[in-house]
Enzyme design. Structure first.
Site, PDB file in Angstrom:
ATOM      1  N   TYR A 160      -5.679  28.322 -20.309  1.00 17.66           N
ATOM      2  CA  TYR A 160      -6.764  28.879 -20.320  1.00 17.66           C
ATOM      3  C   TYR A 160      -7.557  27.752 -19.469  1.00 17.66           C
ATOM      4  CZ  TYR A 160     -11.571  28.745 -22.544  1.00 17.66           C
ATOM      5  OH  TYR A 160     -13.023  28.995 -22.314  1.00 17.66           O
ATOM      6  N   SER A 161      -7.188  26.002 -20.094  1.00 14.87           N
ATOM      7  CA  SER A 161      -7.770  25.068 -18.847  1.00 14.87           C
ATOM      8  C   SER A 161      -7.837  25.106 -17.591  1.00 14.87           C
ATOM      9  CB  SER A 161      -7.755  23.998 -19.790  1.00 14.87           C
ATOM     10  OG  SER A 161      -7.270  23.911 -21.602  1.00 14.87           O
TER      11      SER A 161
END
Length: 254
Positions: A160-161
């Site tokens: 996600y990051s």
């Protein structure tokens, strides 16, 4: 809904993932400022319909549209649906996204990784690319990023990051590319916000207190807090801001 000083009268805005959470709040706020809003949804037609009805009840204008942005033809589907209601667009808010699964780096699968990147990074890229002919000069693009790309690290959300870091890179490069047309491109990075994504952590008083303590303002962010920042970036007041990542964490990164 609209007052004498509505800043977005005559504008049309597209907000992806606008059926709930931050996207819903953004759609409502842009409509309150006078924009006609395209309320995109991926899976919840009922939620999107509720947003459209809420905007209409307040005197605004909106329409719902469906597209599977995680699929290989997501951008094409989005604009095909959009063209059933409007031909040009002034504001594009790339809000739709997925957290993926909270899991250790060693457990991330190729399928899970690709799914997160498809929605969080690939979709905004091609939504803008395919929408360039529809986007008016002087328009606005706002990408919803995350605090995880600027100091707030979480190794259990690495895919996600990384996907949001790609979105940040896209923001800066696109701002340079579209600057000659007077189009600004910015990203907004929220921290933990009171949405379905954080419902489990916010379900207990201990969880709420822990999240509130991250900000020197001492409270949990509401979707409207983020929506108001997006509305500013979408307005003419932000005409001299482009290529920026805006900290929308309430000071949690200080």
């Amino acid at each position: 809904m609209k007052g004498e000083m509505s800043r977005l009268d005559g504008k049309t805005a597209l907000v992806t993932g606008a059926g709930r959470g931050i996207g819903r709040a953004i759609a409502l706020r842009l409509a309150a400022d006078g924009a006609r809003v395209a309320v995109h949804y991926g899976s919840s037609a009922a939620a999107a319909r509720d947003v459209v009805e809420a905007i209409g009840a307040r005197g605004g204008s909106a329409f719902a549209l469906h597209a599977d942005l995680g699929g290989p033809r997501g951008a094409d589907g989005l604009w095909s649906a959009y063209e059933q209601h409007a031909d040009r667009v002034d504001i594009v808010v790339n809000n739709a996204g997925t957290l993926g699964t909270r899991e250790a780096f060693e457990d991330v699968s190729v399928e899970g990784f690709d799914g997160v990147f498809a929605l969080n990074a690939r979709a905004p890229f091609f939504i803008v690319q395919h929408g360039l002919a529809r986007l008016r000069d002087g328009g606005r693009i706002v990408n919803v990023s995350t605090s995880f790309t600027h100091g707030s690290r979480n190794p259990d959300l690495l895919a996600y990051s990384m996907s949001k870091a790609a979105l940040d890179a896209f923001t800066g490069a696109l701002a340079k590319h579209l600057g000659p047309r007077g189009i600004t491109v910015n990203a907004v990075g929220p921290g933990a916000t009171a949405t379905d994504m954080n419902a489990a952590r916010l379900a207990t008083s201990e969880g709420r207190d822990a999240i509130a303590a991250r900000s020197p303002l001492g409270r949990v962010a509401q979707p409207e807090d983020i929506a108001d920042i997006v509305a500013f970036l979408a307005s003419d007041d932000a005409r001299w801001i482009t290529g920026q990542w805006i900290d929308a964490t309430g000071g949690a990164l200080l």
